[in-house]
Write a protein that holds these residues in place. Structure first.
Motif: not given
Length: 411
Positions: A43-61, A91-100
Motif C-alpha cells: 500500500x506504500x506509494x513508491x515501488x521497490x525493486x530488488x534482484x528479481x524485479x518489483x518486490x512491493x512498495x515502500x514509503x521512501x524512494x 541492494x539486490x538491484x543495480x541501477x544504471x545511470x546513463x552518461x551524456x
C-alpha cells in the motif's frame, strides 16, 4: 565479406557510424540501498525493486527519473527493468545511470538482449557483480537520435504486448466469473430452468432441477505410474503433471512426454478419452486437485504418478465429456478439495479425498452441453489472444535482433 557501410568489430558486423562500446562508456552502475522486508508493503506509494524485479512498495524512494535496473542477486539475476519516476532500488538491484549521449530506454533494451544472467557466478545464491558487467561490449549508435528511434519502435511493440496481456487477463476474469455463475446454476442459459426455483443444499442454493453429486459416485480413482528417470524420453506417450496444470482439456498434440513401459503397465495405467486427471501434489494447496479431461484417444497412453486418474464407473456416464472440463473447477468444488488436502513438505490429495467432494450437476445433458459450449467459446477467444501475444513477442525479439545490431536502420 562485410557489405558496404558496415564494419567488423568484437561484437560482430555493425554500421560504420556505430562503435562497439563497453557498458562503462554508456552508463554508471551502482547497487541500490539496504531495506528490510518490514519496510515493504502493498500500500506504500513508491515501488521497490530488488534482484528479481518489483518486490512491493515502500514509503521512501532512492531515485527519481528514468533508469535501467539489473537484478544483482536471486534466481532471476540479470533481469532488466525500466524504472521511471520515484522508486526505491534495494541492494539486490543495480541501477544504471546513463552518461551524456546515452538514451536510457535504448540501453534497457540492450541490457535485456545481452542476457546478463549468463554472467552470474555459481553459488547457493546466484549473483552478478558490477565489475563483471561494465567491461562487456555492445553495438552502440553514436547518434542519440538513432538510439531514441530504436527505443521508441520497441516501446510501441511493448505497448501492444501490455495491452494484449491486459485484455487476456480481463477475459480470464470474465470467464472465471461466468464459470461460477453457470456451474452453480445462479445464471441459467435460455431454454433451461423456466419456472424452476432453487433449493438449499450442502453446496448452498442450486436450481431445484439440479442434483448435488458426489464425485466418487461417478468416477473411480487410480494413482499413476512411477518409473526411474532412465525410462523417460522414449516409448509410449505419458500424460504428465504439466499436461493437466493450466488447461481444462488435453488434446493428443499436448502430450509430448514418452516413457518405456511394459504391456502390463500400459494396461494398469491406461489413459483413454473421457478420463479426468487431477494434480495430486504440489508446493501449494492452490495447485492440487486441478483437473483436465482427455479429449482424444491416444494409443497406448499412460499417466504419471504426480497425477490421479478419474475414470467413469459406467459406460453411460451422466457427466458429458465437455462438461467434465469445467464442473470440477468451480469455487464450491475447489474449496472442498483445498480444505481436505494435507500438507507436510508439500500439499497432497488422493483419490479417497477427491471421491468425497460434492459438485452441482445439471440433470439434463443438454444443459451440461450448453454450459460447456459457452465456456469453450470463451476459452477459444482467450487462446486466440494468447497466440497473438506469442507472435507479437516473437516479432519484438526479431526487431531487437535487427535494430540493436544495426542490420535495420531507422534514421
Amino acid at each position: 565479406m562485410v557489405k558496404a557501410g558496415y564494419k567488423q568489430t568484437e561484437v560482430g558486423v555493425i554500421p560504420e557510424d556505430w562503435d562497439d562500446k563497453k557498458l562503462s562508456q554508456l552508463c554508471i552502475m551502482k547497487s541500490g540501498e539496504s531495506i528490510t522486508s518490514k519496510s515493504i508493503s502493498e500500500t506504500a506509494p513508491y515501488p521497490c525493486y530488488g534482484g528479481n524485479g518489483l518486490r512491493g512498495f515502500t514509503k521512501t524512494f532512492t531515485h527519481d527519473g528514468d533508469y535501467a535496473l539489473v537484478g544483482r542477486q536471486g534466481a532471476l539475476c540479470g533481469n532488466v527493468e525500466f524504472a521511471t519516476g520515484q522508486f526505491f532500488a534495494s541492494e539486490h538491484a543495480v541501477v544504471a545511470t546513463p552518461m551524456d549521449g546515452t538514451n536510457i530506454k535504448w540501453l534497457s533494451y540492450v541490457l535485456t538482449d545481452m542476457n546478463l544472467n549468463q554472467y552470474s557466478e555459481s553459488s547457493a545464491q546466484p549473483g552478478l557483480t558490477v565489475s563483471k558487467i561494465l567491461p562487456l561490449k555492445t553495438a552502440a549508435p553514436n547518434d542519440n537520435r538513432e538510439q531514441k528511434a530504436i527505443a521508441e519502435a520497441l516501446s510501441d511493440v511493448d505497448g501492444l504486448i501490455a495491452s494484449l496481456e491486459a485484455l487476456i487477463e480481463k477475459k480470464r476474469q470474465i470467464k472465471t466469473g461466468t464459470m461460477q455463475q453457470l456451474l452453480t446454476g445462479k445464471t441459467r442459459l435460455p431454454g433451461f430452468g423456466e419456472g424452476k426455483g432453487f433449493k438449499q443444499t450442502e453446496l448452498g442454493e442450486i436450481p431445484e432441477d439440479w442434483d448435488v453429486a458426489l464425485i466418487g459416485d461417478y468416477i473411480e480413482f487410480k494413482n499413476g505410474l512411477n518409473k526411474a528417470k532412465k525410462y523417460f524420453g522414449y516409448g509410449t506417450p505419458i500424460i504428465n503433471y504439466m499436461d493437466v496444470f493450466g488447461q481444462e482439456g488435453i488434446r493428443k498434440e499436448h502430450v509430448v512426454g514418452c516413457v518405456d513401459v511394459s504391456r502390463e503397465e500400459i494396461k494398469n495405467y491406461s489413459a483413454k478419452k473421457g478420463d479426468v486427471f487431477f494434480t495430486r501434489t504440489s508446493e501449494t494447496v492452490e495447485e492440487i486437485g486441478l483437473s483436465s479431461v482427455l479429449l482424444d484417444d491416444i494409443s497406448s497412453a499412460v499417466f504419471s504418478g504426480f497425477i490421479l486418474r478419474g475414470r467413469d464407473k459406467s459406460d453411460s456416464s451422466k457427466i458429458h465429456l465437455n462438461f467434465k472440463k469445467y464442473c470440477f473447477g468451480s469455487e464450491v468444488v475447489r474449496a472442498q478439495i483445498k480444505s481436505s488436502s494435507s500438507y507436510t513438505t508439500r500439499a497432497l490429495t488422493n483419490g479417497t479425498l477427491l471421491a468425497k467432494v460434492l459438485f452441482p450437476l445439471p440433470s439434463l445433458e443438454n444443459e451440461q452441453i450448453a454450459i460447456a459450449s459457452v465456456l469453450t467459446t470463451m476459452e477459444g477467444e482467450i487462446h486466440s489472444l494468447e497466440n497473438r501475444l506469442a507472435k507479437t513477442k516473437a516479432l519484438k525479439q526479431g526487431m531487437m535482433q535487427e535494430l540493436l545490431t544495426g542490420r535495420t536502420r531507422l534514421i
